[in-house]
Design a protein around this motif. Structure first.
Motif, PDB file in Angstrom:
ATOM      1  N   GLY A 107      20.509  46.473  12.736  1.00  0.00           N
ATOM      2  CA  GLY A 107      21.418  47.043  13.717  1.00  0.00           C
ATOM      3  C   GLY A 107      22.819  46.487  13.594  1.00  0.00           C
ATOM      4  N   HIS A 108      22.963  45.443  12.777  1.00  0.00           N
ATOM      5  CA  HIS A 108      24.282  44.860  12.515  1.00  0.00           C
ATOM      6  C   HIS A 108      24.777  45.445  11.191  1.00  0.00           C
ATOM      7  N   ARG A 109      25.803  46.270  11.274  1.00  0.00           N
ATOM      8  CA  ARG A 109      26.232  47.063  10.117  1.00  0.00           C
ATOM      9  C   ARG A 109      26.534  46.211   8.880  1.00  0.00           C
ATOM     10  N   LYS A 110      27.281  45.117   9.080  1.00  0.00           N
ATOM     11  CA  LYS A 110      27.667  44.286   7.936  1.00  0.00           C
ATOM     12  C   LYS A 110      26.450  43.623   7.303  1.00  0.00           C
ATOM     13  N   THR A 111      25.539  43.134   8.126  1.00  0.00           N
ATOM     14  CA  THR A 111      24.326  42.498   7.605  1.00  0.00           C
ATOM     15  C   THR A 111      23.471  43.495   6.836  1.00  0.00           C
ATOM     16  N   ASP A 112      23.283  44.687   7.413  1.00  0.00           N
ATOM     17  CA  ASP A 112      22.485  45.717   6.738  1.00  0.00           C
ATOM     18  C   ASP A 112      23.126  46.126   5.419  1.00  0.00           C
ATOM     19  N   HIS A 113      24.451  46.196   5.406  1.00  0.00           N
ATOM     20  CA  HIS A 113      25.166  46.552   4.174  1.00  0.00           C
ATOM     21  C   HIS A 113      24.932  45.496   3.090  1.00  0.00           C
ATOM     22  N   LEU A 114      25.025  44.237   3.448  1.00  0.00           N
ATOM     23  CA  LEU A 114      24.819  43.163   2.470  1.00  0.00           C
ATOM     24  C   LEU A 114      23.391  43.170   1.928  1.00  0.00           C
ATOM     25  N   LYS A 115      22.428  43.441   2.786  1.00  0.00           N
ATOM     26  CA  LYS A 115      21.031  43.457   2.353  1.00  0.00           C
ATOM     27  C   LYS A 115      20.765  44.590   1.362  1.00  0.00           C
ATOM     28  N   ILE A 116      21.279  45.763   1.660  1.00  0.00           N
ATOM     29  CA  ILE A 116      21.013  46.880   0.765  1.00  0.00           C
ATOM     30  C   ILE A 116      21.786  46.734  -0.547  1.00  0.00           C
ATOM     31  N   MET A 117      22.961  46.087  -0.484  1.00  0.00           N
ATOM     32  CA  MET A 117      23.710  45.849  -1.709  1.00  0.00           C
ATOM     33  C   MET A 117      22.975  44.861  -2.608  1.00  0.00           C
ATOM     34  N   ALA A 118      22.305  43.870  -2.004  1.00  0.00           N
ATOM     35  CA  ALA A 118      21.529  42.917  -2.802  1.00  0.00           C
ATOM     36  C   ALA A 118      20.384  43.621  -3.511  1.00  0.00           C
ATOM     37  N   LEU A 119      19.745  44.559  -2.831  1.00  0.00           N
ATOM     38  CA  LEU A 119      18.666  45.324  -3.462  1.00  0.00           C
ATOM     39  C   LEU A 119      19.217  46.217  -4.574  1.00  0.00           C
ATOM     40  N   CYS A 120      20.379  46.798  -4.347  1.00  0.00           N
ATOM     41  CA  CYS A 120      21.002  47.641  -5.367  1.00  0.00           C
ATOM     42  C   CYS A 120      21.340  46.821  -6.610  1.00  0.00           C
ATOM     43  N   GLU A 121      21.870  45.617  -6.417  1.00  0.00           N
ATOM     44  CA  GLU A 121      22.204  44.745  -7.547  1.00  0.00           C
ATOM     45  C   GLU A 121      20.955  44.365  -8.335  1.00  0.00           C
ATOM     46  N   ALA A 122      19.853  44.063  -7.622  1.00  0.00           N
ATOM     47  CA  ALA A 122      18.606  43.712  -8.299  1.00  0.00           C
ATOM     48  C   ALA A 122      18.085  44.900  -9.101  1.00  0.00           C
ATOM     49  N   ALA A 123      18.177  46.093  -8.528  1.00  0.00           N
ATOM     50  CA  ALA A 123      17.729  47.291  -9.234  1.00  0.00           C
ATOM     51  C   ALA A 123      18.599  47.568 -10.462  1.00  0.00           C
ATOM     52  N   LEU A 124      19.911  47.332 -10.334  1.00  0.00           N
ATOM     53  CA  LEU A 124      20.820  47.539 -11.462  1.00  0.00           C
ATOM     54  C   LEU A 124      20.522  46.556 -12.590  1.00  0.00           C
ATOM     55  N   ASP A 125      20.286  45.307 -12.255  1.00  0.00           N
ATOM     56  CA  ASP A 125      19.940  44.315 -13.277  1.00  0.00           C
ATOM     57  C   ASP A 125      18.697  44.751 -14.050  1.00  0.00           C
ATOM     58  N   PHE A 126      17.714  45.259 -13.313  1.00  0.00           N
ATOM     59  CA  PHE A 126      16.490  45.739 -13.954  1.00  0.00           C
ATOM     60  C   PHE A 126      16.782  46.953 -14.825  1.00  0.00           C
ATOM     61  N   ALA A 127      17.602  47.875 -14.316  1.00  0.00           N
ATOM     62  CA  ALA A 127      17.920  49.085 -15.072  1.00  0.00           C
ATOM     63  C   ALA A 127      18.558  48.754 -16.414  1.00  0.00           C
ATOM     64  N   ARG A 128      19.430  47.750 -16.428  1.00  0.00           N
ATOM     65  CA  ARG A 128      20.076  47.348 -17.681  1.00  0.00           C
ATOM     66  C   ARG A 128      19.049  46.921 -18.731  1.00  0.00           C
ATOM     67  N   GLU A 129      17.935  46.381 -18.268  1.00  0.00           N
ATOM     68  CA  GLU A 129      16.928  45.874 -19.197  1.00  0.00           C
ATOM     69  C   GLU A 129      15.987  46.951 -19.725  1.00  0.00           C
ATOM     70  N   VAL A 130      15.839  48.048 -18.977  1.00  0.00           N
ATOM     71  CA  VAL A 130      14.807  49.022 -19.362  1.00  0.00           C
ATOM     72  C   VAL A 130      15.350  50.394 -19.736  1.00  0.00           C
ATOM     73  N   LEU A 131      16.606  50.695 -19.398  1.00  0.00           N
ATOM     74  CA  LEU A 131      17.125  52.031 -19.676  1.00  0.00           C
ATOM     75  C   LEU A 131      17.369  52.266 -21.160  1.00  0.00           C
ATOM     76  N   ALA A 132      17.066  53.475 -21.590  1.00  0.00           N
ATOM     77  CA  ALA A 132      17.424  53.910 -22.936  1.00  0.00           C
ATOM     78  C   ALA A 132      18.894  54.303 -22.946  1.00  0.00           C
TER      79      ALA A 132
END
Length: 249
Positions: A165-190
């Motif tokens: 419910g705290h906009r800034k906190t929720d934004h930081l949390k979802i950005m951390a998940l996005c960064e983790a997903a991007l790191d993984f994508a770099r390793e597996v994408l063709a």
């Protein structure tokens, strides 16, 4: 982890995803009275669900969630899901995106391959390899790679941490998940592959966008019509992965 054999959801082929449902005439709006033990926020959520045309259309077409139409709309425009493609679906529960990916890659017929992961239990999606695990746990990426059996053409993430419910906190949390997903994508994408991830309006961090622009030829923000207008939800789409061996950079 296989469910009973079912026909693929109707409307899953490219160009016919939204069909007649969300754009068709709607019934009279349903009003929900607040029950004695139900919170006002829960009553509002229930009323919104009952009056949401995408919810009704998802039920009619056999999709597990209205989120399927978000991916259908994005894919109809950018053609991310190709027959025979390999796809990773992060934050897959309850399985709406995986259903669309299976139908459009031909995974049900053994042509494509879809690996779907979520921290929460969800009914297996026919044609997909479903993994129940926390993506941030050390061995989770390796489990996905083992199941993928090759480089991915698309890594997509609909992951989101529980809202505070705290906009800034929720934004930081979802950005951390996005960064983790991007790191993984770099390793597996063709090379030439794509990355699609949920973020919140308010700006994808400049550093993250800069990284994407180094790794992909095109980076854009997308808000499909199926996303509720009042929602801060947004997607970042990066296409044309340049590959891991870029010694000239």
């Amino acid at each position: 982890m296989s469910s009973g054999r079912r026909k693929p959801p109707r409307g899953s082929s490219r160009g016919h995803g939204t069909g007649t449902g969300p754009g068709a005439a709607r019934d009279l709006r349903v009003k929900v009275r607040t029950a004695r033990r139900r919170k006002i926020s829960s009553t509002r959520w229930l009323e919104r669900q009952l009056n949401d045309p995408y919810v009704a259309e998802a039920r009619r077409q056999g999709y597990r969630s209205r989120a399927a139409f978000k991916l259908i709309e994005i894919d109809d425009r950018y053609e991310l899901l190709k027959p025979g493609g390999r796809v990773v679906d992060l934050g897959a529960a309850p399985g709406g995106w995986a259903q669309v990916a299976v139908a459009r890659t031909g995974a049900l017929d053994g042509k494509g391959r879809v690996v779907a992961l979520d921290i929460n239990p969800f009914e297996p999606v026919e044609g997909a390899i479903c993994i129940e695990a926390d993506f941030l746990v050390e061995d989770a990426p390796d489990r996905i790679v083992d199941a993928l059996k090759g480089e991915a053409d698309l890594v997509m993430s609909d992951m989101a941490a529980p809202a505070t419910g705290h906009r800034k906190t929720d934004h930081l949390k979802i950005m951390a998940l996005c960064e983790a997903a991007l790191d993984f994508a770099r390793e597996v994408l063709a090379p030439g592959g794509a990355f699609l991830a949920k973020v919140f309006q308010g700006g994808t961090e400049h550093e993250l966008l800069a990284e994407m622009k180094r790794d992909f030829t095109t980076v854009r923000h997308v808000k499909p019509k199926a996303s509720r207008p009042e929602s801060a939800e947004l997607y970042v789409l990066a296409t044309g992965f340049r590959g891991r061996d870029r010694s000239g950079d």
